[in-house]
Design a protein around this motif. Structure first.
Motif, short mmCIF file in Angstrom:
data_model
loop_
_atom_site.label_atom_id
_atom_site.label_comp_id
_atom_site.label_asym_id
_atom_site.label_seq_id
_atom_site.Cartn_x
_atom_site.Cartn_y
_atom_site.Cartn_z
N UNK A 257 54.91 44.49 46.53
CA UNK A 257 53.51 44.37 46.24
C UNK A 257 53.04 43.03 46.01
N UNK A 258 53.82 42.15 45.25
CA UNK A 258 53.20 40.92 44.71
C UNK A 258 53.39 39.94 46.24
N UNK B 263 55.60 47.07 36.54
CA UNK B 263 55.11 47.80 38.04
C UNK B 263 53.67 48.35 37.94
N UNK B 264 53.61 49.33 38.90
CA UNK B 264 52.44 50.00 38.86
C UNK B 264 52.14 50.83 40.29
N UNK C 71 50.89 39.15 42.22
CA UNK C 71 51.24 39.63 41.00
C UNK C 71 52.30 40.76 40.89
N UNK D 53 38.42 37.32 34.09
CA UNK D 53 37.52 38.52 34.76
C UNK D 53 38.05 38.77 35.93
N UNK D 54 39.10 37.93 36.43
CA UNK D 54 39.96 38.08 37.88
C UNK D 54 38.86 38.03 39.00
N UNK E 292 37.13 37.89 42.51
CA UNK E 292 37.85 38.36 43.92
C UNK E 292 38.52 37.33 44.59
N UNK F 79 43.93 36.99 35.14
CA UNK F 79 42.53 37.71 34.75
C UNK F 79 42.72 38.89 34.10
N UNK F 80 43.79 39.58 33.87
CA UNK F 80 43.85 40.97 33.03
C UNK F 80 43.40 40.61 31.65
N UNK F 81 43.56 39.46 31.20
CA UNK F 81 43.09 39.43 29.71
C UNK F 81 42.43 38.13 29.71
N UNK F 82 41.27 37.99 28.66
CA UNK F 82 40.63 36.67 28.62
C UNK F 82 41.40 35.97 27.40
N UNK G 31 41.85 36.45 43.29
CA UNK G 31 42.87 37.72 43.55
C UNK G 31 43.48 37.61 44.71
N UNK G 32 42.47 37.30 45.89
CA UNK G 32 42.89 37.29 47.18
C UNK G 32 44.27 36.34 47.67
N UNK H 6 49.17 37.34 31.90
CA UNK H 6 47.85 38.15 32.06
C UNK H 6 46.71 37.40 32.08
#
Ligand SMILES: Nc1ncnc2c1ncn2[C@@H]1O[C@H](COP(=O)(O)OP(=O)(O)OP(=O)(O)O)[C@@H](O)[C@H]1O
Ligand SMILES: [Mg+2]
Lengths: 297, 258
Positions: free
Chosen positions: A133-134, A76-77, A71, A60-61, A63, A42-45, A66-67, A38
């Motif tokens: 999805x990943x 999941x989600x 992940x 901070x993830x 943009x 960028x899900x946690x600092x 992330x492209x 994480x």
């Protein structure tokens, strides 16, 4: 480094993943694998330390980063009412040159569940969708947090094939796992973590090669036998230890005389030496020696 | 040997087009809202039943044609159901099922994640307006053109106020608590918040409170627009704006999308 109150989840963890390589983060529950992933995504600092992912600071993830990454979060989600195809098409729409979502659904064997809402998919099916999805955005780097957890052997085999294909095509993969055989089969680099810190790192071969030409003999027997007495029953220079309750290791040159001396000594204790193995240590042995904990019970 | 031809996964990263992301996200969320039984019950079936029932049955006295007085109540109910109740519940469960995190891990910018939700909400409200408008017309509803324009403005304000409250509720509490609170608030505001029973017919004390609630303001604004032909009036507009700004401001701070 990352702390949650008094718990230090990750501390002193150094990782380097080369382009197109597969790194397995191996460790018991609560070792800090998910926290590490994480932080990298960028899900946690992190509270301290430096992280660079594809040359960027992931906190901070941003943009742009992330492209470029894919992940598969642990657990999941998706929308509870979404169908697998809809969800994958949505994630695909976020990428510039995605894989064909329908093809990927087929590859992952989700077409039979195509009309089922996410919340009613089985755990393994949800995992497959998370994996799809990943991958769908054709990332350069993928993070797979326990990709095979809850999957049947066939699906696990498929994931292994997928990871091998990703590696071949130049995608870097960081995966976490509890499974020794998985790390051994897939990874170029294995990093064993416990209590948030690296306890060993190297290629599977490096980790499993015993030091020098020393050999090992491992067996199971009843717990609590006196290992000093066992060592004393063997020629000088042999060492014996109980790594985990009921699991013993003897180090030294293992020849037929020594083997029979060990089993004979156990018989003298009224114990049967079971599951006797000579030779190279498996990653599991390495793990047990390093953490003193069983991974699977 | 692997079953995947070489080059299948060769990296080709990049962000998709913003317009397409917005369309696909809003489309997916709209479709889900319109096929989810409980949400449809709340956003369409109950408003339709009340619209027809209150127009046809003479349960309490209303000037003829009755439907003209009923429509503002029903539109206010429809907006509250979608923007607040349905939205809060959906967001609460979406968070529990990890979709926000899932989407936050893609190249979807965060503002677009919010924009997509709002677009889906507006799409559902548009469907409601068309369906309820057609049924009302069949029941003899005779709105003026100016009245409809004012009503649309008021509906948008209502969406802003209720939508901000819905996101605040759904974005901060646990899903099952969101479900309970959102339904309870819906029921209380429907009866005591100036929606079904106009402010003029509520007990004075309650009417004064209801006028300051988004439900009372929205319903009064719609009555002013559609029945009296005076437009929504400054009071309701200010109340709705205030709720939108305050709830929106708190939501921006309190709601964690990551
Ligand atoms: N949000 C949090 N608040 C408090 N403690 C946390 C939080 N997240 C993780 N921890 C703690 O940090 C430690 C590391 O957790 P982490 O989820 O990274 O482990 P893991 O290696 O992924 O384990 P598993 O194999 O079970 O998935 C654990 O002790 C966990 O309890
Ligand atoms: Mg984990």
């Amino acid at each position: 480094m990352k702390r949650f109150g008094a718990t230090t989840a990750v501390a002193g963890l150094d990782l380097t993943l080369d382009r197109g390589a597969v790194l397995a983060l191996l460790g018991p529950n609560g070792a800090g694998k998910t926290t590490t992933v994480e932080i990298c995504t960028g899900f946690q600092d992190a509270d301290a330390g430096e992280v660079r992912v594809l040359g960027e600071d992931p906190s901070g993830g941003p943009d742009g980063l992330r492209a470029r990454i894919g992940v598969m979060p642990q657990g999941g989600g998706a929308y509870p009412g979404v169908k697998a195809g809809e969800m994958l098409r949505l994630v695909a729409a976020c990428a510039a040159h995605p894989l064909d979502p329908d093809w990927l659904i087929g590859v992952l064997g989700l077409d039979s569940a195509a009309r089922t809402p996410y919340k009613r998919l089985s755990g393994g099916q949800q995992q497959r969708l998370a994996l799809a999805c990943a991958l769908v955005g054709r990332p350069e780097l993928v993070f797979l947090d326990e990709p095979t957890a809850g999957m049947d052997p066939q699906a696990r085999r498929l994931v292994w094939d997928l990871v091998a294909a990703l590696r071949r095509d130049g995608v870097a993969v960081l995966l976490t796992t509890h499974l020794m055989e998985e790390a051994e089969a897939l990874a170029d680099q294995v990093v064993i973590v416990d209590h948030g810190a690296v306890v060993a790192a190297g290629t599977p071969a490096e980790l499993t090669t015993s030091t020098g030409d020393e050999q090992e003999l491992r067996f199971r027997a009843r717990t609590g036998m006196d290992v000093t007495a066992l060592a004393a029953a063997l020629p000088p220079g042999y060492r014996a230890a109980e790594t985990v309750a009921g699991r013993y290791v003897v180090r030294g040159r293992i020849d037929p005389q020594v083997l029979s001396a060990i089993t004979g000594w156990c018989a003298g204790q009224g114990a049967l030496a079971d599951d006797v193995q000579v030779a190279r240590r498996s990653l599991e042995d390495v793990f047990l020696d390093l953490t003193g904990r069983e991974l699977r019970s | 040997m692997t079953p995947f031809p070489a080059g299948t996964f060769t990296p080709a990263p990049g962000r998709g087009s913003l317009g397409r992301m917005l369309r696909v996200q809003a489309g997916t969320e709209t479709r889900m809202a319109l096929r989810h039984g409980e949400h449809v019950l709340l956003t369409l079936l109950i408003p339709i039943v009340l619209l027809v029932g209150l127009s046809v049955l003479r349960v309490f006295p209303l000037p003829e044609p009755r439907v003209n007085s009923v429509v503002p109540s029903i539109l206010a109910l429809a907006v509250m159901s979608t923007a607040f109740t349905s939205q809060a519940i959906a967001l609460g469960f979406d968070r529990r099922y990890g979709v926000i995190r899932r989407l936050a891990a893609t190249a979807l910018p965060r503002w677009l994640l919010v924009a997509g939700r709002l677009a889906a909400m507006l799409a559902v409200v548009a469907v409601q307006l068309v369906v309820l408008g057609v049924i009302a017309a069949l029941l003899g509803w005779t709105p003026t053109f100016g009245g409809v324009l004012w009503a649309l403005v008021t509906v948008l304000l209502g969406c802003a106020a209720f939508g901000a409250l819905g996101i605040l509720l759904g974005g901060t509490l646990r899903a099952d608590i969101v479900l309970a609170v959102a339904n309870l608030v819906w029921f209380v505001l429907l009866l005591g918040g100036g929606i079904v029973i106009p402010l003029a017919q509520l007990p004075a004390g309650l009417a004064a409170v209801a006028a300051l609630l988004p439900s009372g303001a929205l319903a009064e604004g719609l009555r002013g627009s559609l029945v009296d032909g005076t437009g929504p009036g400054a009071g309701p507009v200010l109340v709705l704006l205030a709720w939108a700004v305050v709830a929106g401001g708190v939501a921006v701070r309190a709601v964690k999308l990551r």
